[in-house]
Every structure is written in C-alpha cells, then in structure tokens.
Enzyme design. Structure first.
Site, PDB file in Angstrom:
ATOM      1  N   CYS A 146       0.217   3.084   3.591  1.00 59.89           N
ATOM      2  CA  CYS A 146       0.574   2.539   4.906  1.00 59.89           C
ATOM      3  C   CYS A 146       1.600   1.416   4.850  1.00 59.89           C
ATOM      4  O   CYS A 146       2.084   0.960   5.891  1.00 59.89           O
ATOM      5  CB  CYS A 146      -0.676   2.048   5.637  1.00 59.89           C
ATOM      6  SG  CYS A 146      -1.303   0.478   5.020  1.00 59.89           S
TER       7      CYS A 146
ATOM      8  N   CYS B 129      -7.961  -5.685 -10.191  1.00 59.93           N
ATOM      9  CA  CYS B 129      -7.600  -4.609 -11.115  1.00 59.93           C
ATOM     10  C   CYS B 129      -7.235  -3.395 -10.257  1.00 59.93           C
ATOM     11  O   CYS B 129      -8.110  -2.770  -9.651  1.00 59.93           O
ATOM     12  CB  CYS B 129      -8.815  -4.319 -12.006  1.00 59.93           C
ATOM     13  SG  CYS B 129      -8.522  -3.082 -13.258  1.00 59.93           S
TER      14      CYS B 129
ATOM     15  N   CYS C 180      -5.395   0.665   6.262  1.00 63.70           N
ATOM     16  CA  CYS C 180      -5.598   2.120   6.297  1.00 63.70           C
ATOM     17  C   CYS C 180      -6.903   2.550   5.641  1.00 63.70           C
ATOM     18  O   CYS C 180      -7.267   3.717   5.706  1.00 63.70           O
ATOM     19  CB  CYS C 180      -4.417   2.837   5.658  1.00 63.70           C
ATOM     20  SG  CYS C 180      -4.362   2.687   3.867  1.00 63.70           S
TER      21      CYS C 180
ATOM     22  N   CYS D 275       0.848  -1.192   0.000  1.00 64.71           N
ATOM     23  CA  CYS D 275       0.000   0.000   0.000  1.00 64.71           C
ATOM     24  C   CYS D 275       0.888   1.248   0.000  1.00 64.71           C
ATOM     25  O   CYS D 275       1.784   1.373   0.832  1.00 64.71           O
ATOM     26  CB  CYS D 275      -0.895  -0.012   1.243  1.00 64.71           C
ATOM     27  SG  CYS D 275      -1.893   1.480   1.430  1.00 64.71           S
TER      28      CYS D 275
ATOM     29  N   CYS E 201      -7.434  -1.296   1.104  1.00 59.73           N
ATOM     30  CA  CYS E 201      -6.419  -1.717   2.053  1.00 59.73           C
ATOM     31  C   CYS E 201      -7.084  -1.844   3.418  1.00 59.73           C
ATOM     32  O   CYS E 201      -7.707  -0.910   3.905  1.00 59.73           O
ATOM     33  CB  CYS E 201      -5.296  -0.685   2.112  1.00 59.73           C
ATOM     34  SG  CYS E 201      -4.085  -1.029   3.411  1.00 59.73           S
TER      35      CYS E 201
END
Ligand code: FE
Length: 132
Positions: free
Chosen positions: A44, A112, A92, A41, A89
C-alpha cells in the site's frame, strides 16, 4: 487487504504480506541496502521505516531499531510455540515481520522485517522543514 492491491505483488510478496510467511534468511533484496531513504509497505506504500534506523542484526533479515509507529500495528503472535510480537502495516493489514526486545540502541527494539514486504524510496524527506 484489498485484492486490487494484492495483484501487483509477486508470489513471494503475497506469501509474506497476505499469508504471514517468512522469506528465507539472507535472501531478501533490502538486507544489505545502505542507501538513504524510506522503506514503504510493498502493498500500500505506507511509510514504515527510515534508513537511519536500519542496522545489521546478523539475523539475515532487514532490521530496524525504530519504526514509523503511526503506520504499524503490533499483535501478539503465539504461533510456532513462541510468543512473539507480529508487526503489521496499519494501513493495509499486511504482515511485515516481528518485533523483538533485543535491539542495539536506546530504543531496545529490533524490528525484524521481510524484504518482500518492503519497497524502498530513495532520498530522505526533510522532516525539519516547516509545513506552509
Ligand atoms: Fe500496507
């Protein structure tokens, strides 16, 4: 999402991660990346996708047939008059992209994902190694 995390993000990363935006296809920095490593990510640092599950879907966005499911969350998305599964995610809450059921492997999945939502860490961790 914490604001101090968001500060280090570029405007495009903020648009994708915080405002659920979508980068233009065929523009993302990781689309053609074929190096071995882990996609994390951008906000984070949570480990999200392994390079071993990346494939060329032709869509113009980085595509994966599997994910590190403990770090992602799926949500129904009815925007744009469609029913899609949004991929977020889990750590976060940042928006990553969407999940489709037309993947090329036995998982049947196609994650995707916007390049702007991802950072890349070279090198694969050896998950077979025993933890001491
Ligand atoms: Fe995150």
């Amino acid at each position: 999402m914490k604001k101090d995390n968001a500060k280090k993000l570029t405007p495009e990363q903020q648009h994708v991660l915080l405002e659920k935006g979508t980068e233009a296809p065929f523009t993302g920095k990781w689309l053609y990346n074929k190096e071995r490593g882990v996609y994390v990510c951008a906000s984070c640092g949570a480990e999200l996708f392994s390079s071993g599950t990346k494939f060329d879907s032709g869509s113009g966005w980085p595509s994966f047939f599997d994910a590190n499911k403990k770090n992602i969350e799926l949500k129904d998305d009815f925007s744009l008059g469609m029913h899609r599964k949004e991929v977020l995610c889990k750590k976060c809450g940042g928006h990553l992209g969407h999940l489709f059921d037309d993947g090329p492997t036995e998982t049947g999945k196609r994650y995707c994902i916007n390049s702007a939502a991802l950072d890349f860490e070279k090198g694969l961790k050896d998950k077979k190694k025993k933890k001491n």
